[in-house]
Design a protein around this motif. Structure first.
Motif, mmCIF file in Angstrom:
data_model
loop_
_atom_site.group_PDB
_atom_site.id
_atom_site.type_symbol
_atom_site.label_atom_id
_atom_site.label_comp_id
_atom_site.label_asym_id
_atom_site.label_seq_id
_atom_site.Cartn_x
_atom_site.Cartn_y
_atom_site.Cartn_z
ATOM 1 N N GLU A 1 0.249 -1.242 -0.289
ATOM 2 C CA GLU A 1 0.397 -0.227 0.005
ATOM 3 C C GLU A 1 0.728 0.995 0.382
ATOM 4 O OE1 GLU A 1 -4.161 -1.971 2.594
ATOM 5 O OE2 GLU A 1 -2.127 -0.658 3.957
ATOM 6 N N LEU B 1 -4.353 3.230 -2.512
ATOM 7 C CA LEU B 1 -6.002 3.364 -2.138
ATOM 8 C C LEU B 1 -5.978 4.743 -1.667
ATOM 9 C CD1 LEU B 1 -5.047 -0.244 -0.710
ATOM 10 C CD2 LEU B 1 -6.985 0.445 -2.382
ATOM 11 N N ILE C 1 0.131 -5.493 3.672
ATOM 12 C CA ILE C 1 -0.716 -4.812 4.879
ATOM 13 C C ILE C 1 0.280 -4.311 6.224
ATOM 14 C CG2 ILE C 1 -3.005 -3.502 6.147
ATOM 15 C CD1 ILE C 1 -4.554 -5.303 4.759
ATOM 16 N N TYR D 1 -6.280 1.217 6.659
ATOM 17 C CA TYR D 1 -7.324 0.601 6.181
ATOM 18 C C TYR D 1 -8.273 1.125 7.501
ATOM 19 C CZ TYR D 1 -5.469 -2.954 9.948
ATOM 20 O OH TYR D 1 -4.863 -3.255 11.181
ATOM 21 N N THR E 1 -13.321 1.337 -1.360
ATOM 22 C CA THR E 1 -12.379 0.978 -0.718
ATOM 23 C C THR E 1 -12.436 0.711 0.397
ATOM 24 O OG1 THR E 1 -11.562 2.935 -1.527
ATOM 25 C CG2 THR E 1 -9.976 1.718 0.044
#
Length: 553
Positions: free
Chosen positions: A426, A446, A470, A476, A497
């Motif tokens: 990410e 993202l 991740i 997130y 997302t």
């Protein structure tokens, strides 16, 4: 002495907690801008914006960078790497713990000065075991330096009030200048400086607001004090600031631009991707919650909060006592800082660090007075109280007894994923595996606005990805909250997302979690883990992030 040894052990244990990988992003930025700094020759180049001494980095002050560069150069005689990127961060971490030990000493002296030696010792003990100062002493991100110079300025202000000499004005101004040269946000101390200069007049006026014949004769003295002493303090601060951060003046345009950018962040949580976590932050409550749950821990925080209220009431009401004005200087700074910084749109836990020494002092005064009041009526189990307080810092120190989770995850990747596989990482987070791997890596954007084009790109990438890594909760957690597009700007609203993460975590995206690396604070002896994943992101993401690895099925 035992208190200082305890504080030193907690702050110095495993300074190389990231095994040399520079995993703190702010510290990494500071070291990257520090290493190239050189004294220009000939000296006239010093005045150029292109000087080799200009850091071109003003998110923080220049003093921490120059101090790190000087210290690294001196220690390079022992090991050349201490002046280079590889190990200069360790020099910074050592400086960080030294400054925090200086803060510990100052809070002891302050408690002893205002009250007695017992309060001083208790203040030092409470600060020594405070978790956030311990954690920040393991990073070189200017916070411990700023904390030290702010408290030093407050201590010198009290000395200046007691003895208003030109010398005390100079040293107070110099300390303030060092604070400004560490981070420009130290300007909040101006409130305490103004109070120190005018407090005697304010007291006379408040007692006789409708009798100008009483307070009017004090005006000449007030004006004289403001002109002579106040101007000395301000000039000393400006001179020191220019010395330790000369390119704030020489390269004023860049300095002002970056300073305004940082200021904008305090008003708008949408300024940077990494500030989206603070959208809809509840001012003050968010800060108090993190202090209570993590920075101090429930027991010490409870005592500190009650102590802050008690100290404030005592300081405001009892103006006839000897140290009333000195206590008021601290109270005014404490509440001014809390209400100004607590209202920021962003709420990193480190922003509240300058309150931690004062919390320790307030808690110490409360505990000492309760003890002197109750010791003859009931036996207070002091060892039990101390043991309960130590649970929190010792639980937190558990994370430094093990390798960093990102290092463990990197080792797992090298051992379990063949080099012909494609992995996804990410953006805006540390890329794993560490160490410059040969894997084919695809970065998932993202944080980009949730457009059709974005998901065309990501879905095409997912078709060719074998593993998703991740590295922390940096993306997130905030992105799954930003889904109400009626309240949030469209380019910062992430319903697709959020659905992507939901499907990834529940397995419907076609990926299975095959590895997870977590290193939680753990209560000693009982071996009970404390889940801190709901803490402010900055409390976990630097030194013990939760890492997850997903494999395509």
């Amino acid at each position: 002495m035992s208190i200082f040894i305890l504080g030193l052990i907690l702050r110095s244990y495993n300074l190389n907690w990231d095994q040399g990988f520079h995993l703190h992003p702010d510290e990494r930025a500071i070291t990257l801008f520090t290493v190239p700094l050189e004294v220009p020759m000939p000296m006239q180049e010093f005045l150029s914006v292109n000087s080799s001494l200009n850091p071109h980095f003003f998110a923080y002050g220049s003093l921490p960078l120059y101090l790190l560069r000087l210290s690294g150069s001196m220690l390079s005689n022992v090991n050349p790497l201490f002046a280079q990127y590889d190990k200069v961060n360790l020099v910074g971490r050592f400086l960080s713990l030294l400054f925090d030990m200086g803060t510990l000493l100052l809070i002891y002296l302050l408690g002893k000065k205002l009250f007695n030696k017992s309060v001083g010792n208790l203040s030092a003990f409470f600060y020594a075991i405070s978790v956030l100062p311990i954690q920040l002493s393991h990073f070189y991100a200017v916070d411990t330096l700023l904390n030290f110079f702010i408290l030093l300025t407050l201590y010198l202000l009290i000395n200046f009030y007691e003895k208003s000499t030109i010398r005390n004005a100079l040293v107070t101004g110099a300390a303030f200048g060092f604070a400004l040269g560490t981070k420009i946000s130290a300007t909040v101390i101006l409130v305490s400086i103004g109070l120190t200069l005018t407090i005697d007049f304010i007291l006379v006026f408040l007692k006789n607001p409708h009798r100008p014949k009483i307070w009017f004769p004090h005006l000449p003295k007030l004006i004289k004090t403001l002109i002579l002493k106040g101007v000395v303090v301000v000039i000393a601060a400006i001179v020191v600031f220019i010395i330790v951060e000369p390119y704030a003046l020489i390269d004023f345009r860049e300095f002002w631009q970056q300073t305004m950018q940082q200021r904008q962040m305090t008003y708008d949580a949408f300024t940077f991707p990494y500030t989206l976590q603070y959208v809809d932050k509840t001012p003050y409550f968010y800060e108090l919650k993190n202090i209570f749950m993590w920075g101090l821990g429930p027991i010490l925080a409870t005592v500190s909060f009650i102590g802050a209220l008690y100290f404030t009431i005592v300081a405001v009401k009892k103006e006839k006592k000897t140290k009333w004005a000195q206590e008021l200087i601290l109270v005014v700074f404490f509440w001014t800082y809390f209400f100004v910084v607590g209202k920021f749109a962003v709420g990193w836990m480190r922003y509240m660090l300058p309150l931690y020494p004062l919390f320790s002092l307030f808690a110490a005064l409360l505990v000492w007075r309760l003890y002197t009041l109750l010791k003859s009526k009931l036996k207070i189990p002091i060892p039990l109280f101390i043991a309960l307080l130590l649970i929190w810092p010792l639980s937190f120190m558990n994370i430094y007894t093990k390798p960093n989770t990102r290092v463990l995850a990197s080792n797992w990747i090298y051992q379990n994923i063949s080099l012909d596989k494609t992995i996804a990482v990410e953006h805006w987070d540390d890329q794993l595996p560490l160490g410059g791997s040969s894997y084919k890596t695809i970065t998932l954007p993202l944080y980009d606005p949730d457009t059709f084009q974005k998901w065309q790109i990501i879905n095409k990438s997912l078709a060719n990805i074998d593993y998703i890594i991740i590295a922390s909760n940096r993306l997130y957690v905030p992105l799954q909250k930003l889904t109400d597009c009626k309240k949030i700007p469209p380019y910062h609203c992430y319903p697709i997302t959020a659905n992507y993460y939901k499907n990834l975590f529940n397995g419907s995206l076609g990926y299975e979690k095959v590895a997870e690396f977590e290193n939680l604070p753990t209560i000693p002896l009982l071996n009970i883990a404390i889940d801190d994943q709901n803490a402010d992101e900055s409390f976990t993401v630097y030194d013990h992030p939760k890492v997850m690895i997903f494999k395509k099925q």
